[in-house]
Write an enzyme that holds these catalytic residues in place. Structure first.
Site, PDB file in Angstrom:
ATOM      1  N   VAL A  77       0.870  -1.177   0.000  1.00 29.69           N
ATOM      2  CA  VAL A  77       0.000   0.000   0.000  1.00 29.69           C
ATOM      3  C   VAL A  77       0.906   1.226   0.000  1.00 29.69           C
ATOM      4  O   VAL A  77       1.843   1.303   0.802  1.00 29.69           O
ATOM      5  CB  VAL A  77      -0.947   0.018   1.216  1.00 29.69           C
ATOM      6  CG1 VAL A  77      -1.745   1.312   1.266  1.00 29.69           C
ATOM      7  CG2 VAL A  77      -1.883  -1.189   1.181  1.00 29.69           C
ATOM      8  N   GLY A  83      -2.352   2.663   6.910  1.00 27.28           N
ATOM      9  CA  GLY A  83      -3.056   2.904   8.166  1.00 27.28           C
ATOM     10  C   GLY A  83      -4.511   3.266   7.992  1.00 27.28           C
ATOM     11  O   GLY A  83      -5.161   3.718   8.941  1.00 27.28           O
ATOM     12  N   GLN A  84      -5.047   3.054   6.792  1.00 28.46           N
ATOM     13  CA  GLN A  84      -6.438   3.407   6.517  1.00 28.46           C
ATOM     14  C   GLN A  84      -7.297   2.192   6.163  1.00 28.46           C
ATOM     15  O   GLN A  84      -8.411   2.337   5.680  1.00 28.46           O
ATOM     16  CB  GLN A  84      -6.489   4.444   5.390  1.00 28.46           C
ATOM     17  CG  GLN A  84      -5.733   5.718   5.752  1.00 28.46           C
ATOM     18  CD  GLN A  84      -5.696   6.715   4.617  1.00 28.46           C
ATOM     19  OE1 GLN A  84      -6.712   6.954   3.971  1.00 28.46           O
ATOM     20  NE2 GLN A  84      -4.544   7.303   4.378  1.00 28.46           N
ATOM     21  N   GLY A  85      -6.749   0.991   6.392  1.00 28.90           N
ATOM     22  CA  GLY A  85      -7.522  -0.229   6.172  1.00 28.90           C
ATOM     23  C   GLY A  85      -7.489  -0.760   4.751  1.00 28.90           C
ATOM     24  O   GLY A  85      -8.162  -1.742   4.447  1.00 28.90           O
ATOM     25  N   GLY A  87      -4.859  -2.147   3.000  1.00 25.09           N
ATOM     26  CA  GLY A  87      -4.205  -3.456   2.967  1.00 25.09           C
ATOM     27  C   GLY A  87      -5.077  -4.534   3.576  1.00 25.09           C
ATOM     28  O   GLY A  87      -5.171  -5.641   3.051  1.00 25.09           O
ATOM     29  N   TYR A 117      -0.445  -9.245  10.452  1.00 25.97           N
ATOM     30  CA  TYR A 117      -1.173 -10.373   9.874  1.00 25.97           C
ATOM     31  C   TYR A 117      -1.951 -11.162  10.926  1.00 25.97           C
ATOM     32  O   TYR A 117      -3.012 -11.708  10.623  1.00 25.97           O
ATOM     33  CB  TYR A 117      -0.226 -11.271   9.074  1.00 25.97           C
ATOM     34  CG  TYR A 117       0.192 -10.620   7.774  1.00 25.97           C
ATOM     35  CD1 TYR A 117      -0.705 -10.495   6.722  1.00 25.97           C
ATOM     36  CD2 TYR A 117       1.465 -10.107   7.599  1.00 25.97           C
ATOM     37  CE1 TYR A 117      -0.341  -9.890   5.535  1.00 25.97           C
ATOM     38  CE2 TYR A 117       1.844  -9.495   6.407  1.00 25.97           C
ATOM     39  CZ  TYR A 117       0.928  -9.394   5.385  1.00 25.97           C
ATOM     40  OH  TYR A 117       1.287  -8.778   4.201  1.00 25.97           O
TER      41      TYR A 117
END
Length: 136
Positions: A77, A83-85, A87, A117
């Protein structure tokens, strides 16, 4: 930042892939041309890419035999969008598609990424190995 992210299973263009991978130094590590990177994406079992308008901002893929095993790889990403969802959504879509075919999804990652993960539902289960002669 306006978040109107579009997810698709279309393979990005060679230029888009190369540019995104370049943000992380992957091109220098992989030593593949734009055409070769694109070929790897095209030959994948499944690809999910994220776009902000026409800009590729994230991608990931599954390589698989289509019967038993599926390997998640190439998840990336763009730094401006982390950090925004994004991925997490790419992983969710790839895992869901694999589960629909009853494939066992696995991945390899650096130790620093295991927490990421694990939050997405993966467990550490084995030690990864690589051909050290490839690094020569």
């Amino acid at each position: 930042m306006d978040m109107n992210i579009r997810y698709t299973d279309e393979v990005p263009s060679p230029d888009q892939i190369y540019c995104l991978y370049d943000c992380f130094g992957w091109n220098e590590f992989l030593k593949l041309s734009k055409v070769q990177l694109h070929q790897a994406m095209v030959q994948s079992w499944s690809v999910i890419s994220a776009y902000d308008e026409d800009a590729l901002i994230g991608t990931g893929r599954i390589i698989s035999d289509g019967v038993m095993n599926a390997y998640l790889c190439g998840l990336v990403v763009h730094p401006d969008y982390q950090g925004q969802g994004i991925g997490s959504e790419i992983v969710r879509q790839l895992v869901e598609k694999s589960r629909q075919k009853n494939l066992h999804v696995e991945l390899f990652c650096t130790e620093e990424l295991t927490n990421y993960y694990e939050k997405l539902g993966f467990d550490v289960f084995a030690a990864g190995m690589k051909d050290k002669r490839r690094d020569v």
